[in-house]
Design a protein around this motif. Structure first.
Motif, PDB file in Angstrom:
ATOM      1  N   GLN A  14       0.813  -1.228   0.160  1.00  0.00           N
ATOM      2  CA  GLN A  14       0.008  -0.046   0.119  1.00  0.00           C
ATOM      3  C   GLN A  14       0.771   1.390   0.068  1.00  0.00           C
ATOM      4  OE1 GLN A  14      -2.789   0.224   3.345  1.00  0.00           O
ATOM      5  NE2 GLN A  14      -3.534   2.195   2.549  1.00  0.00           N
ATOM      6  N   LEU A  15       1.903   1.201   0.783  1.00  0.00           N
ATOM      7  CA  LEU A  15       2.716   2.382   0.883  1.00  0.00           C
ATOM      8  C   LEU A  15       3.266   2.553  -0.245  1.00  0.00           C
ATOM      9  CD1 LEU A  15       4.658   2.222   4.367  1.00  0.00           C
ATOM     10  CD2 LEU A  15       2.765   3.877   3.590  1.00  0.00           C
ATOM     11  N   SER A  16       3.893   1.573  -1.032  1.00  0.00           N
ATOM     12  CA  SER A  16       4.462   1.798  -2.308  1.00  0.00           C
ATOM     13  C   SER A  16       3.584   2.371  -3.443  1.00  0.00           C
ATOM     14  CB  SER A  16       5.209   0.545  -2.900  1.00  0.00           C
ATOM     15  OG  SER A  16       4.366  -0.600  -3.184  1.00  0.00           O
ATOM     16  N   VAL A  17       2.484   1.860  -3.454  1.00  0.00           N
ATOM     17  CA  VAL A  17       1.370   2.574  -4.570  1.00  0.00           C
ATOM     18  C   VAL A  17       1.078   3.825  -3.985  1.00  0.00           C
ATOM     19  CG1 VAL A  17      -1.025   2.368  -5.051  1.00  0.00           C
ATOM     20  CG2 VAL A  17       0.339   0.370  -4.919  1.00  0.00           C
ATOM     21  N   GLU A  18       1.020   4.192  -3.019  1.00  0.00           N
ATOM     22  CA  GLU A  18       0.804   5.416  -2.339  1.00  0.00           C
ATOM     23  C   GLU A  18       2.160   6.626  -2.906  1.00  0.00           C
ATOM     24  OE1 GLU A  18       0.094   5.815   1.765  1.00  0.00           O
ATOM     25  OE2 GLU A  18      -2.079   4.698   1.448  1.00  0.00           O
ATOM     26  N   LEU A  19       3.092   5.859  -2.543  1.00  0.00           N
ATOM     27  CA  LEU A  19       4.470   6.720  -3.179  1.00  0.00           C
ATOM     28  C   LEU A  19       4.359   7.035  -4.595  1.00  0.00           C
ATOM     29  CD1 LEU A  19       7.448   8.063  -2.584  1.00  0.00           C
ATOM     30  CD2 LEU A  19       8.014   5.809  -2.907  1.00  0.00           C
ATOM     31  N   LEU A  20       4.085   5.958  -5.515  1.00  0.00           N
ATOM     32  CA  LEU A  20       3.879   6.213  -6.850  1.00  0.00           C
ATOM     33  C   LEU A  20       3.107   6.967  -7.186  1.00  0.00           C
ATOM     34  CD1 LEU A  20       5.035   5.357  -9.566  1.00  0.00           C
ATOM     35  CD2 LEU A  20       3.166   3.453  -9.659  1.00  0.00           C
ATOM     36  N   SER A  21       1.734   7.129  -6.487  1.00  0.00           N
ATOM     37  CA  SER A  21       0.684   8.212  -6.839  1.00  0.00           C
ATOM     38  C   SER A  21       1.154   9.459  -6.661  1.00  0.00           C
ATOM     39  CB  SER A  21      -0.500   7.625  -6.081  1.00  0.00           C
ATOM     40  OG  SER A  21      -1.340   8.610  -6.170  1.00  0.00           O
ATOM     41  N   ALA A  22       1.905   9.637  -5.270  1.00  0.00           N
ATOM     42  CA  ALA A  22       2.390  11.019  -4.862  1.00  0.00           C
ATOM     43  C   ALA A  22       3.302  11.699  -5.888  1.00  0.00           C
ATOM     44  CB  ALA A  22       2.989  10.870  -3.532  1.00  0.00           C
ATOM     45  N   LEU A  23       4.306  10.811  -6.540  1.00  0.00           N
ATOM     46  CA  LEU A  23       5.199  11.027  -7.208  1.00  0.00           C
ATOM     47  C   LEU A  23       4.549  11.514  -8.571  1.00  0.00           C
ATOM     48  CD1 LEU A  23       7.870   8.295  -7.193  1.00  0.00           C
ATOM     49  CD2 LEU A  23       8.219  10.848  -6.663  1.00  0.00           C
ATOM     50  N   ARG A  24       3.616  10.685  -9.066  1.00  0.00           N
ATOM     51  CA  ARG A  24       2.784  11.064 -10.216  1.00  0.00           C
ATOM     52  C   ARG A  24       1.952  12.549 -10.198  1.00  0.00           C
ATOM     53  NH1 ARG A  24      -2.722  10.846 -11.874  1.00  0.00           N
ATOM     54  NH2 ARG A  24      -2.855  10.187  -9.563  1.00  0.00           N
ATOM     55  N   ASN A  25       1.664  12.581  -9.028  1.00  0.00           N
ATOM     56  CA  ASN A  25       0.653  13.857  -8.854  1.00  0.00           C
ATOM     57  C   ASN A  25       1.661  14.977  -8.606  1.00  0.00           C
ATOM     58  OD1 ASN A  25      -1.841  12.602  -8.824  1.00  0.00           O
ATOM     59  ND2 ASN A  25      -1.635  12.269  -6.369  1.00  0.00           N
ATOM     60  N   LYS A  26       2.915  15.052  -8.162  1.00  0.00           N
ATOM     61  CA  LYS A  26       3.820  16.126  -8.233  1.00  0.00           C
ATOM     62  C   LYS A  26       4.206  16.458  -9.595  1.00  0.00           C
ATOM     63  CE  LYS A  26       3.956  17.341  -3.863  1.00  0.00           C
ATOM     64  NZ  LYS A  26       3.494  18.732  -3.623  1.00  0.00           N
ATOM     65  N   ALA A  27       4.533  15.298 -10.298  1.00  0.00           N
ATOM     66  CA  ALA A  27       5.070  15.457 -11.518  1.00  0.00           C
ATOM     67  C   ALA A  27       4.018  16.227 -12.496  1.00  0.00           C
ATOM     68  CB  ALA A  27       5.570  14.310 -12.195  1.00  0.00           C
ATOM     69  N   LEU A  28       2.749  15.890 -12.376  1.00  0.00           N
ATOM     70  CA  LEU A  28       1.921  16.491 -13.151  1.00  0.00           C
ATOM     71  C   LEU A  28       1.459  18.094 -12.553  1.00  0.00           C
ATOM     72  CD1 LEU A  28      -0.950  13.892 -13.206  1.00  0.00           C
ATOM     73  CD2 LEU A  28       0.233  14.776 -15.116  1.00  0.00           C
ATOM     74  N   GLU A  29       1.792  18.294 -11.246  1.00  0.00           N
ATOM     75  CA  GLU A  29       1.776  19.768 -10.712  1.00  0.00           C
ATOM     76  C   GLU A  29       3.116  20.443 -11.458  1.00  0.00           C
ATOM     77  OE1 GLU A  29       1.636  19.623  -6.586  1.00  0.00           O
ATOM     78  OE2 GLU A  29      -0.122  18.444  -6.223  1.00  0.00           O
ATOM     79  N   ALA A  30       4.116  19.935 -11.332  1.00  0.00           N
ATOM     80  CA  ALA A  30       5.170  20.475 -11.848  1.00  0.00           C
ATOM     81  C   ALA A  30       5.026  20.822 -13.402  1.00  0.00           C
ATOM     82  CB  ALA A  30       6.480  19.815 -11.605  1.00  0.00           C
ATOM     83  N   TYR A  31       4.201  19.846 -14.078  1.00  0.00           N
ATOM     84  CA  TYR A  31       4.096  20.117 -15.644  1.00  0.00           C
ATOM     85  C   TYR A  31       3.141  21.288 -15.799  1.00  0.00           C
ATOM     86  CZ  TYR A  31       2.651  19.296 -20.567  1.00  0.00           C
ATOM     87  OH  TYR A  31       2.302  19.406 -21.658  1.00  0.00           O
ATOM     88  N   THR A  32       1.996  21.133 -15.101  1.00  0.00           N
ATOM     89  CA  THR A  32       1.137  22.230 -15.190  1.00  0.00           C
ATOM     90  C   THR A  32       1.595  23.655 -14.836  1.00  0.00           C
ATOM     91  OG1 THR A  32       0.215  21.910 -12.917  1.00  0.00           O
ATOM     92  CG2 THR A  32      -0.998  20.755 -15.139  1.00  0.00           C
ATOM     93  N   GLU A  33       2.620  23.645 -13.770  1.00  0.00           N
ATOM     94  CA  GLU A  33       3.027  24.863 -13.558  1.00  0.00           C
ATOM     95  C   GLU A  33       3.889  25.597 -14.638  1.00  0.00           C
ATOM     96  OE1 GLU A  33       3.360  28.274 -11.240  1.00  0.00           O
ATOM     97  OE2 GLU A  33       2.185  26.645 -10.667  1.00  0.00           O
ATOM     98  N   ILE A  34       4.758  24.408 -15.161  1.00  0.00           N
ATOM     99  CA  ILE A  34       5.547  24.847 -16.297  1.00  0.00           C
ATOM    100  C   ILE A  34       4.821  25.417 -17.555  1.00  0.00           C
ATOM    101  CG2 ILE A  34       7.479  24.067 -17.978  1.00  0.00           C
ATOM    102  CD1 ILE A  34       8.434  22.316 -15.713  1.00  0.00           C
ATOM    103  N   ILE A  35       3.674  25.048 -17.656  1.00  0.00           N
ATOM    104  CA  ILE A  35       2.653  25.119 -18.943  1.00  0.00           C
ATOM    105  C   ILE A  35       2.182  26.773 -18.640  1.00  0.00           C
ATOM    106  CG2 ILE A  35       0.627  24.700 -20.189  1.00  0.00           C
ATOM    107  CD1 ILE A  35       3.129  22.754 -20.940  1.00  0.00           C
ATOM    108  N   ARG A  36       1.854  26.737 -17.392  1.00  0.00           N
ATOM    109  CA  ARG A  36       1.165  28.047 -17.157  1.00  0.00           C
ATOM    110  C   ARG A  36       2.183  29.269 -17.170  1.00  0.00           C
ATOM    111  NH1 ARG A  36      -0.695  28.266 -11.276  1.00  0.00           N
ATOM    112  NH2 ARG A  36      -1.202  25.999 -11.828  1.00  0.00           N
ATOM    113  N   ILE A  37       3.557  28.979 -16.692  1.00  0.00           N
ATOM    114  CA  ILE A  37       4.637  29.957 -16.977  1.00  0.00           C
ATOM    115  C   ILE A  37       4.891  30.217 -18.259  1.00  0.00           C
ATOM    116  CG2 ILE A  37       6.994  30.535 -16.312  1.00  0.00           C
ATOM    117  CD1 ILE A  37       6.617  28.987 -13.784  1.00  0.00           C
ATOM    118  N   SER A  38       4.779  29.419 -19.237  1.00  0.00           N
ATOM    119  CA  SER A  38       5.145  29.596 -20.650  1.00  0.00           C
ATOM    120  C   SER A  38       4.072  30.379 -21.203  1.00  0.00           C
ATOM    121  CB  SER A  38       5.706  28.416 -21.165  1.00  0.00           C
ATOM    122  OG  SER A  38       4.524  27.441 -21.334  1.00  0.00           O
ATOM    123  N   ILE A  39       3.048  30.780 -20.826  1.00  0.00           N
ATOM    124  CA  ILE A  39       1.882  31.260 -21.701  1.00  0.00           C
ATOM    125  C   ILE A  39       2.160  32.638 -21.479  1.00  0.00           C
ATOM    126  CG2 ILE A  39      -0.564  31.553 -21.742  1.00  0.00           C
ATOM    127  CD1 ILE A  39      -0.940  28.561 -21.034  1.00  0.00           C
TER     128      ILE A  39
END
Length: 103
Positions: free
Chosen positions: A78-103
């Motif tokens: 369960q912890l390994s799945v939660e870690l993978l999910s948290a990594l995915r969420n942080k990567a998506l947040e970083a991506y959307t932040e980069i997209i927002r900056i470049s506009i």
């Protein structure tokens, strides 16, 4: 009166020395290190799920001596799945932040 000193800013070329990798993160290597983190997280999920299935099988067939290993394996999975999910969420947040900056 106590004198305060400002420590000088060091160069960022040592940022890749995190962990045992000991390689500089720059250019294409940075993307490689980023993908390695996700590959390791996915592999960790697969490993812990396989271990949980093995422990559950051993418990169901009566081949296990101590039943506390099954909940421990379930918690690890369960912890390994939660870690993978948290990594995915942080990567998506970083991506959307980069997209927002470049506009």
């Amino acid at each position: 009166m106590e004198q305060m000193f400002i420590t000088p800013i060091r160069s960022l070329d040592s940022i890749g020395d995190i962990g045992a990798a000991k390689k500089a993160v720059s250019g294409q290597d940075g993307g490689s290190a980023f993908s390695d983190i996700f590959k390791e997280a996915v592999q960790n999920v697969k490993t812990t799920e396989a271990d949980l299935n093995k422990q559950q099988y051993l418990l169901a067939t009566g081949q296990i001596d101590d039943a506390h290993t099954v909940p421990a394996a379930a918690a690890k999975a369960q912890l390994s799945v939660e870690l993978l999910s948290a990594l995915r969420n942080k990567a998506l947040e970083a991506y959307t932040e980069i997209i927002r900056i470049s506009i």
